[in-house]
Design a protein around this motif. Sequence first.
Motif, short mmCIF file in Angstrom:
data_model
loop_
_atom_site.label_atom_id
_atom_site.label_comp_id
_atom_site.label_asym_id
_atom_site.label_seq_id
_atom_site.Cartn_x
_atom_site.Cartn_y
_atom_site.Cartn_z
N GLN A 1 2.25 1.50 -3.40
CA GLN A 1 1.45 2.24 -4.43
C GLN A 1 0.97 3.63 -4.11
OE1 GLN A 1 -1.89 -0.55 -5.19
NE2 GLN A 1 -3.60 0.95 -5.22
N ASP A 2 1.02 4.02 -2.92
CA ASP A 2 0.91 5.55 -2.67
C ASP A 2 2.03 6.33 -3.42
OD1 ASP A 2 -1.53 5.00 -1.16
OD2 ASP A 2 -0.53 5.11 0.75
N ARG A 3 3.10 5.77 -3.42
CA ARG A 3 4.30 6.42 -4.07
C ARG A 3 4.17 6.45 -5.49
NH1 ARG A 3 10.63 4.44 -2.67
NH2 ARG A 3 11.48 6.20 -4.12
N ARG B 1 0.95 -1.21 0.13
CA ARG B 1 0.05 0.02 0.33
C ARG B 1 0.93 1.36 -0.04
NH1 ARG B 1 -5.60 -1.14 1.36
NH2 ARG B 1 -5.75 -3.29 0.77
N LEU B 2 1.76 1.17 0.59
CA LEU B 2 2.69 2.34 0.68
C LEU B 2 3.47 2.66 -0.74
CD1 LEU B 2 4.50 1.79 4.27
CD2 LEU B 2 3.03 3.55 3.75
N THR C 1 1.15 6.44 -7.15
CA THR C 1 0.15 7.33 -7.16
C THR C 1 0.77 8.64 -7.32
OG1 THR C 1 -1.42 6.16 -6.12
CG2 THR C 1 -1.90 8.18 -6.54
N ALA C 2 1.64 9.13 -6.46
CA ALA C 2 2.09 10.50 -6.52
C ALA C 2 3.20 10.70 -7.64
CB ALA C 2 3.15 10.69 -5.12
N HIS D 1 -5.51 3.47 -10.00
CA HIS D 1 -5.73 2.27 -9.10
C HIS D 1 -6.37 1.21 -9.81
CE1 HIS D 1 -5.38 4.84 -5.19
NE2 HIS D 1 -4.24 4.86 -5.80
N PRO E 1 -5.91 9.57 -9.21
CA PRO E 1 -5.69 8.39 -8.28
C PRO E 1 -6.73 7.03 -8.64
CG PRO E 1 -5.48 10.19 -7.24
CD PRO E 1 -5.96 10.76 -8.60
#
Length: 235
Positions: A24-26, A21-22, A28-29, A41, A37
Motif C-alpha cells: 500500500q505504501d508503494r 502495508r508495504l 501511495t508513492a 487510503h 495519501p
Amino acid sequence: MLTTIGFDADDTLWHNESFFRLTQDRFTALMADHCPPEHLHERLLEAERRNLGAYGFGVKGFTLSMIETAIEVSGGRVPASVIGEILASGREMLEHPVHLLPHARATVTALAADYRVVLITKGDLLDQERKLAQSGLGDLFDGVEIVSDKTPEIYRAAFARHGTGADQGLMVGNSLKSDVLPMLTAGGWGVHVPHGLTWALEQADPPTGHRRFHEMADLSGLPDLVCHLAQGHKT
C-alpha cells in the motif's frame, strides 16, 4: 470437554498484514501525482469493502481494488505503466516467502500431540495452499479449511467435520471479528492473540466478560490455557 483446536493462519501463524502495508505504501508513492495519501487510503478501503463480495479476501482482491482505485482517483488517466507496477506488486506478494510468527511451530506441535488441530483460514485458495506448504506446518493439522468468510455457520460445520462440534472446540486468531466473535456465537471458545497490524475491515470490540473469551499476548501461553480449560477449571 475440549477436543479440537482451530488456528487462523495469516498474522496468527505467519506474517501477512505487513506485506499488505508495504504494498500500500508503494501504491501511495505511485499515485502521488494523482491523489493525496489520506484520500487515496480512504478510496482504497472503500473499494476493498465494496469488492469483498465479488473478489473475496486476499492478495488478488487487494490488487484489483488498487487498480480500480487508481482508475477512479485519476479520472481514468492513470498511465498503463502504473497499472503494470500495481500488478507487479501483487505478484510479488503472491511469491513472498512465509515467515512464521514467534511460538507458532512449538505451539501447534505441542497441541497436536493431545488434540485435533485444524487450520481454518480465509483468502485465495492457491495462495493459502502455497503459504501452508511453505510454512512446514501442514503435516501437523488434522484438517484444513480454506473458506470464503468466517461465520458461526462455517465454524459449526468445520468443527463438526474435524472434531466433536463447535461447543467442544477452541478457535485462536488475531482477528476479533473473524476468529473470535463468530466462534463464540457458534458456542465454542475464542482466543484472541493480537497482532501489531490489523486491517481496518477486521477490527471489532472485544467481548469483555464473555465466559469463553480469552486474550493473550502471543501463542506461547496457549498450551497451558488449553490444559486449564480441558481440566474443567473454567467452562
